[in-house]
Design an enzyme around this catalytic site. Structure first.
Site, short mmCIF file in Angstrom:
data_model
loop_
_atom_site.label_atom_id
_atom_site.label_comp_id
_atom_site.label_asym_id
_atom_site.label_seq_id
_atom_site.Cartn_x
_atom_site.Cartn_y
_atom_site.Cartn_z
N GLY A 143 0.93 -1.20 -0.03
CA GLY A 143 0.04 -0.04 -0.21
C GLY A 143 0.82 1.23 0.02
CB CYS A 144 0.32 4.35 1.79
SG CYS A 144 -1.33 4.91 1.31
CB ALA A 145 4.21 1.22 3.64
N GLY A 146 4.76 1.09 0.25
CA GLY A 146 5.38 0.64 -0.83
C GLY A 146 6.51 1.12 -1.28
CG LEU A 348 2.48 5.94 8.56
CD1 LEU A 348 1.62 6.75 9.28
CD2 LEU A 348 3.46 5.09 9.49
#
Length: 363
Positions: A143-146, A348
């Site tokens: 997700g956004c942490a990728g 995150l």
């Protein structure tokens, strides 16, 4: 220490204003919620001005199968991903010479919004003249942490193989995951935030002759990284995968979690690397949303000036999942940053998890 030498983004073709999306949501969700006007304040309070998508808003009024949406994902990922890689290796604001495709030793491909086997980087390698032995490392589901996780894995690769040049390609088409018949508040909130974006970064090892290519006087080296998983937090963020595709899971507690959990996490990371938070000059944060940006500031006691670049990217592009951090990072790479400055890169994602990178600019 491996160095981030170049970053480039590719903007999807359709620009849409936040007010256009709000009217679309009013039409779609209005019958399900008597307090729809109160719920729609999230579109204004989120401070997003515009976003970029693959398709015009009329496309979302129709039903589309998971198969159709995933086919569009693959086609667009190859087309725009190819452009992002080419732009990254030819970026004259960061590079004084074009880097040949044949010199790339590995490609990390990051996404959470579509599926493909063979994976997207393999398909792109049929369009660009990479060496046939270039290693491929597709990473799905962060997700956004990728994006930050991809940079961290590239850093580790270049530590092991210091002569390497490594690409981190992020392709996220969040709009293709939109579920027209999902009238949950999570879907409404997600619709107020998410957008499409594509970006690519080049990470180089110590012995990869970067002086032959580097354009900037100072460039950021990766000093250290940290991945952290919060136990028993699977329901905070992610996808619920059903027959019709990917349904968003988005907890309203995320800003509170950021405020309570992030500071000890960051402090432990910086202490391990013998640096205090007050020594950080640049905060390169994934802008998950306006409330997330505010939570960063409250949790870490940051001045608003350190969050301006993240807020700008959110306002102009929305939350593009893993790709967003590269848009913020590019803002910092374009600046003239003094030698010895420190940066902290933060994102995150599902798990619930965090990814941290400590950067330092060197000549």
């Amino acid at each position: 220490m491996p160095t981030i030498l170049s970053v480039a983004e590719v903007i999807p073709p359709v620009q849409i204003s936040q007010s256009q999306v709000a009217e679309f949501v009013r039409e779609l969700f209005g019958a399900a919620y008597k307090d729809i006007d109160r719920l729609l304040t999230v579109f204004k309070n989120g401070e997003i001005k515009k976003r970029h998508l693959l398709n015009h808003i009329d496309w979302f009024h129709e039903n589309h199968s998971f198969e159709e949406r995933n086919r569009i994902f693959i086609e667009a990922a190859v087309t725009l991903g190819t452009k992002a890689i080419s732009a990254c290796l030819n970026k004259n604001s960061f590079l004084k010479n074009r880097i040949p495709y044949e010199e790339i030793d590995a490609i990390f491909f990051i996404t959470s919004t579509g599926l493909a086997t063979p994976s997207i980087e393999a398909r792109i390698m049929n369009h660009l003249p990479f060496h046939k032995h270039t290693k491929r490392i597709p990473i799905w589901g962060l997700g956004c942490a990728g994006g930050v996780a991809g940079l961290s894995r590239a850093y580790e690769y270049c530590q092991a193989f210091p002569k390497s040049k490594v690409l981190v390609l992020s392709v996220e088409f969040c709009s293709l995951t939109f579920q027209k018949n999902d009238l949950s508040k999570s879907n409404l909130i997600g619709t107020s935030l998410f957008a499409d974006g594509v970006a690519c970064a080049l990470v180089c090892g110590d012995e990869s002759n970067i002086d032959q290519y580097r354009q900037k006087e100072t460039i950021p080296s990766i000093m250290a990284t940290q991945s952290t998983l919060m136990p028993n937090s699977l329901d905070v963020m992610g996808w619920d995968i059903k027959n019709d595709g990917l349904f968003v899971i988005f907890s309203r507690d995320i800003p509170h979690i950021v405020e309570s959990w992030l500071k000890p996490n960051v402090n432990a990371f910086l202490e391990k690397n013998h640096i205090e938070l007050k020594k950080i000059d640049y905060f390169i944060a994934h802008p998950g949303g306006k409330k997330i940006i505010d939570a960063y500031g409250h949790a870490l006691n940051l001045p608003s000036s350190m969050l301006e670049d993240s807020l700008y990217v959110l306002q102009q592009y929305g939350n593009m999942s893993s790709a967003t951090i590269f848009y913020v990072l590019k803002q910092h790479l374009e600046k003239k940053i003094p030698r010895g400055s420190y940066g902290l890169c933060v994102a995150l994602g599902p798990g619930f998890s965090s990814e941290l990178i400590l950067l330092r600019w060197f000549e």
